[in-house]
Design a protein around this motif. Structure first.
Motif, PDB file in Angstrom:
ATOM      1  N   ALA A  29       0.817  -1.219   0.000  1.00 26.83           N
ATOM      2  CA  ALA A  29       0.000   0.000   0.000  1.00 26.83           C
ATOM      3  C   ALA A  29       0.850   1.269   0.000  1.00 26.83           C
ATOM      4  O   ALA A  29       0.418   2.311  -0.497  1.00 26.83           O
ATOM      5  CB  ALA A  29      -0.935  -0.007   1.207  1.00 26.83           C
ATOM      6  N   ASP A  30       2.083   1.199   0.559  1.00 28.86           N
ATOM      7  CA  ASP A  30       2.930   2.398   0.578  1.00 28.86           C
ATOM      8  C   ASP A  30       3.309   2.812  -0.844  1.00 28.86           C
ATOM      9  O   ASP A  30       3.248   3.992  -1.205  1.00 28.86           O
ATOM     10  CB  ASP A  30       4.205   2.142   1.388  1.00 28.86           C
ATOM     11  N   GLY A  74      -5.146  19.644   6.467  1.00 31.96           N
ATOM     12  CA  GLY A  74      -6.356  18.973   6.932  1.00 31.96           C
ATOM     13  C   GLY A  74      -7.536  19.219   6.020  1.00 31.96           C
ATOM     14  O   GLY A  74      -7.371  19.790   4.954  1.00 31.96           O
ATOM     15  N   PRO A  75      -8.706  18.755   6.380  1.00 35.03           N
ATOM     16  CA  PRO A  75      -9.049  18.270   7.723  1.00 35.03           C
ATOM     17  C   PRO A  75      -8.635  16.825   8.005  1.00 35.03           C
ATOM     18  O   PRO A  75      -8.648  16.411   9.168  1.00 35.03           O
ATOM     19  CB  PRO A  75     -10.580  18.394   7.767  1.00 35.03           C
ATOM     20  N   THR A  76      -8.301  16.024   6.970  1.00 34.71           N
ATOM     21  CA  THR A  76      -7.873  14.644   7.223  1.00 34.71           C
ATOM     22  C   THR A  76      -6.678  14.333   6.334  1.00 34.71           C
ATOM     23  O   THR A  76      -6.401  15.048   5.377  1.00 34.71           O
ATOM     24  CB  THR A  76      -8.994  13.643   6.877  1.00 34.71           C
ATOM     25  N   TRP A  77      -6.009  13.243   6.635  1.00 33.04           N
ATOM     26  CA  TRP A  77      -4.971  12.767   5.723  1.00 33.04           C
ATOM     27  C   TRP A  77      -5.648  12.174   4.490  1.00 33.04           C
ATOM     28  O   TRP A  77      -6.746  11.615   4.585  1.00 33.04           O
ATOM     29  CB  TRP A  77      -4.129  11.658   6.374  1.00 33.04           C
ATOM     30  N   PRO A  78      -5.013  12.246   3.337  1.00 29.53           N
ATOM     31  CA  PRO A  78      -5.591  11.592   2.160  1.00 29.53           C
ATOM     32  C   PRO A  78      -5.739  10.090   2.378  1.00 29.53           C
ATOM     33  O   PRO A  78      -4.947   9.473   3.101  1.00 29.53           O
ATOM     34  CB  PRO A  78      -4.552  11.868   1.067  1.00 29.53           C
ATOM     35  N   GLY A  79      -6.729   9.505   1.742  1.00 29.85           N
ATOM     36  CA  GLY A  79      -6.983   8.078   1.894  1.00 29.85           C
ATOM     37  C   GLY A  79      -5.830   7.209   1.458  1.00 29.85           C
ATOM     38  O   GLY A  79      -5.630   6.098   1.963  1.00 29.85           O
ATOM     39  N   PRO A  87      -0.533   4.783   7.178  1.00 35.48           N
ATOM     40  CA  PRO A  87       0.063   5.260   8.438  1.00 35.48           C
ATOM     41  C   PRO A  87       1.583   5.414   8.312  1.00 35.48           C
ATOM     42  O   PRO A  87       2.166   6.357   8.849  1.00 35.48           O
ATOM     43  CB  PRO A  87      -0.310   4.166   9.437  1.00 35.48           C
ATOM     44  N   HIS A  88       2.198   4.507   7.575  1.00 35.90           N
ATOM     45  CA  HIS A  88       3.651   4.594   7.415  1.00 35.90           C
ATOM     46  C   HIS A  88       4.031   5.838   6.617  1.00 35.90           C
ATOM     47  O   HIS A  88       4.981   6.554   6.954  1.00 35.90           O
ATOM     48  CB  HIS A  88       4.172   3.325   6.719  1.00 35.90           C
ATOM     49  N   VAL A 119       2.297   8.560   6.350  1.00 40.67           N
ATOM     50  CA  VAL A 119       2.026   9.730   7.190  1.00 40.67           C
ATOM     51  C   VAL A 119       3.218   9.975   8.109  1.00 40.67           C
ATOM     52  O   VAL A 119       3.704  11.107   8.258  1.00 40.67           O
ATOM     53  CB  VAL A 119       0.727   9.511   8.021  1.00 40.67           C
ATOM     54  N   GLN A 120       3.712   8.898   8.705  1.00 39.15           N
ATOM     55  CA  GLN A 120       4.895   9.023   9.581  1.00 39.15           C
ATOM     56  C   GLN A 120       6.078   9.624   8.833  1.00 39.15           C
ATOM     57  O   GLN A 120       6.785  10.489   9.332  1.00 39.15           O
ATOM     58  CB  GLN A 120       5.312   7.639  10.086  1.00 39.15           C
ATOM     59  N   GLU A 121       6.283   9.134   7.603  1.00 40.13           N
ATOM     60  CA  GLU A 121       7.398   9.641   6.786  1.00 40.13           C
ATOM     61  C   GLU A 121       7.257  11.141   6.552  1.00 40.13           C
ATOM     62  O   GLU A 121       8.218  11.898   6.671  1.00 40.13           O
ATOM     63  CB  GLU A 121       7.432   8.918   5.432  1.00 40.13           C
ATOM     64  N   PHE A 122       6.048  11.558   6.181  1.00 39.51           N
ATOM     65  CA  PHE A 122       5.845  12.977   5.892  1.00 39.51           C
ATOM     66  C   PHE A 122       5.942  13.813   7.163  1.00 39.51           C
ATOM     67  O   PHE A 122       6.402  14.959   7.124  1.00 39.51           O
ATOM     68  CB  PHE A 122       4.497  13.192   5.176  1.00 39.51           C
ATOM     69  N   GLN A 123       5.528  13.245   8.256  1.00 40.52           N
ATOM     70  CA  GLN A 123       5.643  13.978   9.516  1.00 40.52           C
ATOM     71  C   GLN A 123       7.101  14.155   9.903  1.00 40.52           C
ATOM     72  O   GLN A 123       7.519  15.227  10.344  1.00 40.52           O
ATOM     73  CB  GLN A 123       4.886  13.248  10.633  1.00 40.52           C
ATOM     74  N   SER A 124       7.899  13.093   9.715  1.00 44.78           N
ATOM     75  CA  SER A 124       9.291  13.206  10.150  1.00 44.78           C
ATOM     76  C   SER A 124      10.146  13.985   9.148  1.00 44.78           C
ATOM     77  O   SER A 124      10.998  14.769   9.531  1.00 44.78           O
ATOM     78  CB  SER A 124       9.887  11.819  10.400  1.00 44.78           C
TER      79      SER A 124
END
Lengths: 342, 552
Positions: free
Chosen positions: B149-150, B516-521, B525-526, B528-533
């Motif tokens: 999925a990534d 926001g308001p949400t992360w894209p579908g 989660p992985h 999202v973590q990458e983009f956050q870090s």
């Protein structure tokens, strides 16, 4: 007297609800609560307010058997104008939510622009709407819908399908089969250009299904071809590419009308095939025979199952529907309007 | 059917995505599947076009088709099945033509032409049912079982970003602004996707590549808008109607708006803008038309009520179109990439049917009781023109902070966050807006700081380019990096142009964006973590907390 909760679902899955007492019919109760469901005669003789009860008990008054076959009644089909609840009801409405009005149907005035005979006993009537504050000059309707025209000198109205498409000139075009005892027919004998008529509408849910790409076959008997012509004109004006067949049924060849109009339409809608079907052998000439036989033969050899649009007498509509079902057309792809004499 | 390109996608069934027709946007299964096929074909065209370009063969008309095709698949643009059938058959012919030109050019140079597979090799079926069967194999999630999925999520991110790029590039092109670098970039990126890439780092790098490409495209569109209509200037826009016949123009296409203004001159018809067309009133070459009367309504999601209440014809020139109500469908017209079944589509810039409808309809029968106005036009020219004043205000402590509250609006109640941010921002801060998210709060009174309005509308979503220019100028004035400025980004997203803008901001190295308001579908989660870090990208929480964090 008990009030019952009525929940109705439109074809596109939207829900609406109202309450109805045991001393009133469903159609009237909805209108009392500003929910104007498609209807016409309001006395069980036109079939415009047909619906299906999924759950609940009710009583249904006198209904013309041509409009509600015993089998359909057994399946829960009702006419809202003749149905009184004895419990809460869940209804299915055979049209989209867009056709449910929250305001009364518009009533406007129009003037006769022209009146011509296009076949023996068949008149072409063209009206121009007056301009008003709410609608301007626009004639806004869906192809397949009809208007109720007030009969001058009376309080009665008669319903006729529109032959043209929505337009900004305010034109309303009708083709009317004159009947010897018909109220509006008698008026037409003395009608003249410039006469003023009240018109109410647009009404009706027999309209073109815009989604999908299935071939569209139109089957009309006599002036039943009029709303189909409106649909075909719409397809031409909008440049729609669906394959299209028109089966135009008539008792004899002289009763056919608008043949030149249809030829012109084929110029704008090259994929349109027109078959004139004449019942009387003596006048048939080069035309096809019985419309149902012709339809059956074509359905048998059709590669792709079409969407069917049926309009005409109850007998024609029932016959065409039975023919289509026999040849595997799904019931939900058959759209029909039955004409009854007025 | 599977689609998860927009923010509104179904999130109820565990996996985000619309799997049952109609999708949240109203798209039916057939339309969704045909759009998947068209995207597949666009990749196939790009495979040949990219290689042909390397041999000196450039087909600008083909590049225009690629942009148009991608644009039709953007959220809330085109729902018309016959149009997609036609586009699919046209795409096959265009692919064959560029393939032949590529082979000819390669042969002429004595280079063995590559035999290409995948999308380049795709032959669309003639019949609809066969086409739909083919679509099963080209869904956006095709191959997920084997690559994960990534990977599929990053491919989707790149593809959706490219849809945004295509939309902006199309708008520039209709104004006569084309750029070979952009066309080459579009071909290269689609060719990359055609190879079904699987390397995560490489995919992330290409995602930022989309951002860089979009920067160039937004610059091009900015040049197209200012070159055609002049630089935005501070303007007062009437938002209440006046008596008379009326036409409403929605969407983003300023070229269509100008054609309508030109064709309605001296005909007694008032032209109103809707939604993202609001900034038109700030361009000198558009506001010079005296019958560009005002603006009607807010963001796209309210159109069913606003269009129904408008007493004249309505023209939708780009996204967003949603299912038209019965009461206005017959007076609704589409142009360009837009389409809806049963709605009249106009081509070749001829708006005669719209004018005819406007004259037949009543229009507004009286002036509004109270005249209300908005002030707009704070594009980069305006702001950079007073840069000294702004810099002084910051140095003096009169302005403590800037908030860029930009992006799309939508129906979700969580989008009230952006209203809260604007409303709760300190009195000594400035709120800059772009996109249609501003309609939630732009009619409120924000006051000014020493003559500088606290609410500055920079324009359409593509005017993110202006925001970037202003940020760069401020950074230069303060001799710091853009991340060191007292500037916070609160970005709302809905469709794919916002995706492209986000990638542009990330490509510039801007960190700490609230999104926001949400992360894209499609963001696992992985991911999202990458983009956050990597980018310190943050999902919005509540306005008060986020403001506190930004002002700390």
């Amino acid at each position: 007297m008990a009030n019952h909760e009525i929940t109705a679902h439109t074809r596109d899955g939207q829900a609406l609800s109202f309450v109805c007492g045991e001393d009133e019919n469903l159609l009237g109760a909805a209108e009392r609560q500003n929910i104007f469901l498609p209807s016409q005669c309001r006395k069980g003789s036109c079939g415009a307010c047909v619906a299906k009860v999924r759950m609940g008990t009710y009583e249904i008054g006198a209904v013309h058997s041509e409009l509600l076959h015993p089998r359909e009644r057994a399946e829960g089909h009702v006419l809202l104008c003749r149905t009184t609840p004895h419990s809460s009801l869940a209804l299915d409405l055979p049209y989209d939510h867009a056709f449910v009005r929250r305001q009364r149907v518009p009533e406007r005035w129009a003037e006769i622009l022209s009146l011509k005979t296009v076949a023996p006993g068949t008149r072409h009537l063209l009206l121009a709407l007056d301009e008003d504050d709410l609608y301007g000059r626009a004639a806004d309707f869906e192809p397949g819908q009809y208007m109720e025209i007030g009969v001058p000198g009376t309080t009665d109205r008669r319903a006729y399908s529109l032959a043209n498409v929505t337009n900004w000139e305010g034109h309303l075009e009708f083709v009317i089969q004159q009947r010897p005892a018909g109220l509006f027919s008698r008026y037409l004998e003395s009608a003249k250009v410039g006469d003023r008529l009240s018109v109410k509408g647009p009404l009706g849910v027999f309209t073109l299904q815009e989604h999908g790409l299935h071939p569209r076959w139109f089957i009309g008997g006599g002036t039943g071809v009029v709303p189909l012509l409106s649909m075909l004109r719409r397809m031409a004006e909008w440049g729609e590419s669906h394959p299209a067949h028109l089966y135009f049924g008539a008792h004899d060849a002289e009763s056919l009308f608008f043949t030149s109009v249809l030829r012109e339409l084929q110029g704008e809608l090259p994929q349109l095939q027109v078959k004139y079907c004449v019942s009387t052998v003596e006048t048939r000439g080069e035309h096809q025979g019985n419309i149902l036989d012709t339809l059956a033969a074509d359905l048998k050899s059709a590669g792709t199952s079409p969407d069917l649009y049926l309009c005409g007498s109850p007998r024609l509509v029932q016959g065409a529907r039975a023919c289509a079902l026999t040849h595997g057309v799904a019931p939900e792809r058959i759209y029909a309007e039955r004409f009854t004499s007025a | 059917m599977f689609c998860y390109q927009c923010e509104q996608t179904n999130k109820l069934a565990g996996l985000a995505g619309c799997t049952v027709a109609p999708g949240t946007c109203g798209k039916d299964e057939t339309t969704a599947d045909l759009q998947d096929l068209l995207i597949h074909q666009a990749k196939g065209i790009a495979q040949y076009a990219h290689r042909a370009r390397a041999l000196g063969v450039v087909d600008k008309d083909l590049d225009a088709f690629l942009l148009y095709a991608l644009f039709t698949t953007l959220t809330n643009v085109n729902f018309h099945i016959p149009r997609f059938q036609q586009l699919i058959q046209e795409a096959a012919k265009r692919r064959d033509a560029i393939r032949d030109r590529y082979i000819e050019a390669a042969t002429a140079r004595g280079i063995p032409p590559e035999t290409l597979f995948g999308p380049a090799d795709f032959q669309p079926a003639e019949g609809l049912e066969q086409l739909l069967a083919q679509a099963l194999h080209v869904s956006v999630r095709a191959g997920e079982a084997s690559v994960g999925a990534d990977v599929v999520g990053l491919r989707a991110l790149i593809l959706y970003g490219m849809k945004g790029v295509a939309a902006y590039a199309h708008h520039a092109r209709v104004l006569g602004y084309q750029d070979d670098e952009v066309d080459a970039g579009v071909e290269a990126m689609l060719d990359y996707l055609a190879q079904d890439p699987t390397d995560i780092e490489d995919l992330l790098e290409h995602a930022l590549g989309v951002g860089h490409l979009n920067l160039r495209v937004m610059e091009l569109l900015d040049a197209a808008n200012t070159g055609s209509f002049g630089a935005q200037e501070i303007s007062s826009v009437r938002i209440t109607p006046v008596k008379g016949k009326a036409i409403l123009v929605s969407g983003h296409d300023l070229h269509d708006l100008q054609l309508i203004l030109e064709q309605t001159q001296d005909q007694g018809i008032h032209i109103y803008t809707h939604g993202e067309m609001l900034p038109a009133h700030a361009y000198p070459e558009l506001k010079r038309y005296p019958h560009l009367t005002g603006h009607w309504g807010g963001a796209w999601q309210d159109q069913q009520r606003e269009f129904a209440d408008f007493p004249g014809p309505i023209v939708v020139t780009s996204n967003c179109i949603i299912e038209p109500g019965r009461s206005y469908k017959n007076r609704l017209f589409t142009t360009g990439p837009v389409g809806w079944p049963g709605v009249r589509h106009l081509e070749h810039g001829n708006f005669a049917p719209v004018i005819q409808a406007a004259k037949a309809m009543p229009g507004f029968t009286a002036d509004a009781d109270t005249e209300k106005r908005l002030t707009i036009g704070f594009g980069r020219h305006t702001l950079l023109g007073v840069a000294d004043k702004v810099v002084d205000a910051v140095k003096n402590g009169d302005i403590s902070h800037f908030f860029l509250v930009g992006g799309c609006d939508g129906a979700a109640s969580t989008r009230h966050y952006f209203t809260d941010v604007a409303a709760r921002a300190p009195r000594d801060s400035v709120v800059m807006t772009l996109g249609c998210g501003k309609f939630r709060f732009n009619k409120e009174e924000f006051g000014d700081i020493g003559g500088i309005p606290r609410l500055l509308d920079m324009g359409q979503c593509n005017d993110a380019h202006s925001a970037i220019q202003v940020a760069s100028a401020l950074a230069s004035a303060f001799q710091c990096g853009v991340n060191d400025l007292p500037l916070s980004y609160m970005v709302s997203w809905f469709e794919q142009k916002a995706t492209a803008v986000l990638l542009s901001l990330l490509a510039l190295g801007i960190k700490g964006i609230y999104w926001g308001p949400t992360w894209p579908g499609y963001m696992t989660p992985h991911l999202v973590q990458e983009f956050q870090s990597r980018f310190e990208l943050k999902l919005i929480s509540d306005a008060q907390s986020d403001l506190r964090a930004e002002l700390a």
